[in-house]
Design a protein around this motif. Structure first.
Motif, short mmCIF file in Angstrom:
data_model
loop_
_atom_site.label_atom_id
_atom_site.label_comp_id
_atom_site.label_asym_id
_atom_site.label_seq_id
_atom_site.Cartn_x
_atom_site.Cartn_y
_atom_site.Cartn_z
N LEU A 52 0.83 -1.21 0.00
CA LEU A 52 0.00 0.00 0.00
C LEU A 52 0.86 1.26 0.00
N GLU A 53 1.95 1.23 0.77
CA GLU A 53 2.85 2.39 0.78
C GLU A 53 3.45 2.62 -0.60
N ALA A 54 3.86 1.54 -1.26
CA ALA A 54 4.42 1.67 -2.61
C ALA A 54 3.37 2.22 -3.57
N MET A 55 2.13 1.76 -3.43
CA MET A 55 1.06 2.24 -4.29
C MET A 55 0.83 3.74 -4.06
N VAL A 56 0.89 4.18 -2.80
CA VAL A 56 0.70 5.61 -2.50
C VAL A 56 1.82 6.42 -3.13
N ARG A 57 3.06 5.91 -3.06
CA ARG A 57 4.19 6.63 -3.68
C ARG A 57 3.99 6.73 -5.20
N ARG A 58 3.57 5.63 -5.82
CA ARG A 58 3.34 5.66 -7.27
C ARG A 58 2.23 6.65 -7.62
N GLN A 59 1.17 6.64 -6.81
CA GLN A 59 0.08 7.58 -7.07
C GLN A 59 0.55 9.02 -6.89
N GLY A 60 1.41 9.25 -5.89
CA GLY A 60 1.94 10.60 -5.68
C GLY A 60 2.75 11.06 -6.88
N LYS A 61 3.57 10.16 -7.43
CA LYS A 61 4.36 10.50 -8.62
C LYS A 61 3.45 10.78 -9.81
#
Length: 148
Positions: free
Chosen positions: A72-81
């Motif tokens: 989920l943290e990785a997904m949030v980072r990708r969404q932020g980018k």
């Protein structure tokens, strides 16, 4: 045997019968208490076995939840980018539109940056809260181990 001997014998037997009934009732109560105690011990042993099995499954469940949180943290980072890329694309579009309308690029950039920073400042706290509010695995239920 005379009548008095028979009466004494009957009284003696009645007394013995009464004593035996009393002793039988006492023994029956004691047996019931021991059976109840055995049932309680069996129940507590079953509970201990259940808790032991829960404790054995906890490490696997913890790792599973930790993997999920990292995903989920990785997904949030990708969404932020992705959001940053979209904002840059929107800024470029806005700049081109303002150039067409006004021709003054300096004012357009300042206006776009202030709008973008305002939106990002409004979104950052909620995203941080969502990230920190990751699900936690439920704690195993606590039950008394022995009930005596």
């Amino acid at each position: 045997m005379t009548k008095t001997e028979m009466a004494d014998r009957i009284a003696s037997l009645s007394s013995r019968l009464s004593n035996e009934r009393s002793r039988t009732a006492t023994q029956t109560d004691r047996i019931q208490q021991l059976q109840n105690q055995l049932i309680r011990k069996n129940d507590s042993e079953k509970e201990l076995l259940r808790l032991k099995s829960l404790l054995q499954t906890q490490p696997g469940r913890l790792q599973q939840e930790q993997r999920r949180v990292s995903e989920l943290e990785a997904m949030v980072r990708r969404q932020g980018k992705a959001i940053e890329k979209m904002e840059r694309a929107q800024q470029m579009y806005n700049i081109s539109m303002i150039k067409k309308q006004h021709g003054n690029i300096g004012q357009a950039m300042t206006k776009i940056r202030s709008e973008s920073e305002g939106r990002r400042a409004a979104e950052d706290p909620s995203l941080s809260q969502e990230l920190h509010r990751a699900p936690t695995p439920p704690a195993p239920p606590f039950a008394p181990l022995f009930n005596f």
